[in-house]
Enzyme design. Structure first.
Site, PDB file in Angstrom:
ATOM      1  N   SER A   1       0.672   2.212   5.361  1.00 46.88           N
ATOM      2  CA  SER A   1       0.342   3.512   4.820  1.00 46.88           C
ATOM      3  C   SER A   1      -1.091   3.790   5.228  1.00 46.88           C
ATOM      4  CB  SER A   1       0.476   3.503   3.311  1.00 46.88           C
ATOM      5  OG  SER A   1      -0.431   2.578   2.762  1.00 46.88           O
ATOM      6  N   LYS A   2      -1.539   4.957   4.891  1.00 47.57           N
ATOM      7  CA  LYS A   2      -2.870   5.318   5.352  1.00 47.57           C
ATOM      8  C   LYS A   2      -3.965   4.417   4.789  1.00 47.57           C
ATOM      9  CE  LYS A   2      -1.204   9.518   6.779  1.00 47.57           C
ATOM     10  NZ  LYS A   2      -0.689  10.820   6.470  1.00 47.57           N
ATOM     11  N   ARG A   3      -3.706   3.927   3.589  1.00 49.20           N
ATOM     12  CA  ARG A   3      -4.704   3.025   3.051  1.00 49.20           C
ATOM     13  C   ARG A   3      -4.394   1.584   3.408  1.00 49.20           C
ATOM     14  NH1 ARG A   3      -2.613   2.270  -2.756  1.00 49.20           N
ATOM     15  NH2 ARG A   3      -4.737   1.679  -3.264  1.00 49.20           N
TER      16      ARG A   3
END
Length: 468
Positions: A241-243
């Site tokens: 995921s983006k994080r």
RNA sequence: GUCCCCAUCGUCUAGAGGCCUAGGACACCACCCUUUCAAGGUGGCGACACGGGUUCGAAUCCCGUUGGGGACGCCA
């Protein structure tokens, strides 16, 4: 049947690795079957969709060279059509208005959790309620009626038959209270309108497939084939995921990864063809099919990417690579490139490429060719050049080299080698100081190759600077 | 929590009942080559999660356990 696939990213960020692979699989599947591959931007959520993100996605796809057929479809432009379908469903009694407040919904959700329920939480309280009971201060949403009992089986091309009991499917929202369509409605309508025959996407959508299945039925439309491919996980095993380490493809470009590397790498994540590792696009198109897609998630491995990149760097067209290196070097340099930079790079590129895993590493190592003396010396080079004996050798060599009859690797090799032999030295004892003087480093391509690339003038110049 | 999915070397994977003393690639280690670093060559380390079945025979089929992942929005 003519195959139509589509890649439908939501423009809420960059094109990350997982999306890129989904696009690649859709593209390959369509190309393999001689069908069409389309691109649709899922921008129905105006709050989160940005033009910048849309551009980033185009750039990423472009970089990967995944060309789509037909015009790009912007989902937001089909909103009237979506609403029309919802109205039709409403008119047919297949959907209904629900006047629940957010508080009521929150309550239901909580209750459902407590009872250990999964997908379904809405208790259908407006499903058969008399519209006259509707409060006039609440704007309703439109919900689709799902089957109350029985079960649904999706024959997924990757996951196989997956069955769910229908009590896990509640009446979900297809039109928001402001009249805009939800994702679930928009996807089904657009896929139908675009004629999508195969929906290939991440398996985080598998659950949605069951809801969409019934929406297709309610609309009386053919249901496309589904293929839910496993997600790509980060090195820690969790969904990218983006994080969580999912970087945009542009990031890999900046790292100096070649697009063909990324394609090959992504292709091999979750798909294989025997023991083949290096697979050209033509081969990929010929070989790719959904039956060879695995069902288990794969982890992203930078080492493999780098190793593959080293391969593609060696295979890359030297002209194209040199141009990229030159561009990057001049963009980042704080001094002027040598007038001979390009010429030297062309001859020296192969030696540099052999030692690099990324374009950036080539740019870095190409410095010894791209800039004229004086150069900067690293610590080890400085130490080597501080040795008086080494300097004596360099002085002697400078004289011999300036008298050299011809300037090619073989002749230079014999000049230096005979000097070493005559003085009972190992070749390394003279080659290393030579390297330090010529490259400013203790590491470089073969020293005779360096001299040839540099040419007599620059070589002698660097030597003289080193001994003075 | 509930539902769904998954499970072969550290990682990506081959394997669709006997071809498996489980193959390849990356990473790692050693050696060779060698003017450095690479590249290249050779070799090595290293896995069928566990427990039950089915079968003459299971990494391959079935069940369970464990572990991992995903989904549970008027986001997409």
């Amino acid at each position: 049947m003519d195959v139509v696939t589509r890649f439908a990213p939501s423009p809420t960020g960059y094109l990350h690795i997982g999306g890129a692979r989904t696009a690649l699989f859709n593209w390959l599947f369509a190309r393999h079957h001689g069908g069409r591959y389309m691109l649709r931007i899922e921008d129905t959520d105006k709050k989160r969709s940005t033009q910048d993100a849309i551009d980033k996605i185009f750039e990423g796809l472009d970089w990967l060279d995944l060309d789509h057929d037909g015009d790009v479809v912007f989902q937001s432009r089909n909103m009237d059509r979506h609403a029309e379908v919802a109205a039709q469903l409403l008119a047919e009694g297949k959907a209904y208005k629900c006047y629940c407040s957010p508080e009521e919904l929150a309550e239901m959700r909580e209750k459902a959790r407590e009872n250990g329920s999964s997908g379904a939480f809405y208790d259908n309280r407006w499903r058969d309620r008399d519209p006259f009971e509707a409060p006039d201060d609440v704007a309703p949403v439109v919900r689709i009626k799902m089957p109350l009992d029985g079960e649904t089986t999706i024959s997924d091309l990757v996951q196989g038959d997956v069955t769910r009991t229908n009590d896990q499917l509640d009446d979900f929202v297809i039109l928001r209270s402001d009249g805009t369509p939800t994702y679930m409605l928009a996807v089904v309508v657009d896929d139908h309108d675009m004629g999508a025959t195969h929906v290939i996407r991440g398996d985080d959508h598998l659950n949605n497939a069951f809801r969409q299945y019934h929406l297709y039925r309610a609309c009386g439309w053919d249901i496309p084939e589904f293929a839910h491919i496993p997600l790509i996980h980060g090195a820690d095993g969790a969904k990218m995921s983006k994080r969580h380490g999912a970087l945009g493809v542009d990031h890999y470009d900046e790292l100096g990864i070649l697009p063909e590397t990324m394609r090959n790498y992504l292709l091999r994540l979750g798909w294989s063809h025997g023991d083949d590792e290096i697979i050209s696009t033509a081969e990929a198109i010929e070989w790719f099919d959904l039956d060879a897609v695995g069902r288990s998630p794969a982890r992203f491995d930078m080492d493999r990417l780098l190793n593959l990149n080293a391969h593609y760097l060696k295979a890359a067209d030297p002209t194209r690579l040199a141009a990229q290196v030159l561009q990057q070097a001049s963009d980042s340099a704080d001094k002027d490139l040598s007038p001979n930079a390009e010429e030297r790079l062309v001859t020296g590129l192969a030696g540099l490429t052999q030692r690099a895993k990324t374009v950036n590493e080539i740019v870095e190592s190409a410095g010894l060719y791209l800039f004229d003396a004086p150069l900067s010396f690293n610590e080890k080079a400085q130490t080597m050049l501080a040795d008086p004996a080494a300097l004596d050798h360099l002085r002697a060599l400078t004289g011999m080299l300036s008298d050299a009859a011809s300037w090619d690797e073989e002749s230079l090799d014999s000049v230096v080698r005979s000097y070493a032999e005559a003085n009972a030295l190992k070749l390394g004892q003279v080659a290393q100081p030579l390297r330090a003087a010529l490259t400013g480093s203790n590491v470089s391509p073969g020293i005779f190759e360096v001299m040839v690339v540099l040419g007599p003038e620059e070589t002698l110049n660097r030597l003289q600077l080193a001994v003075s």
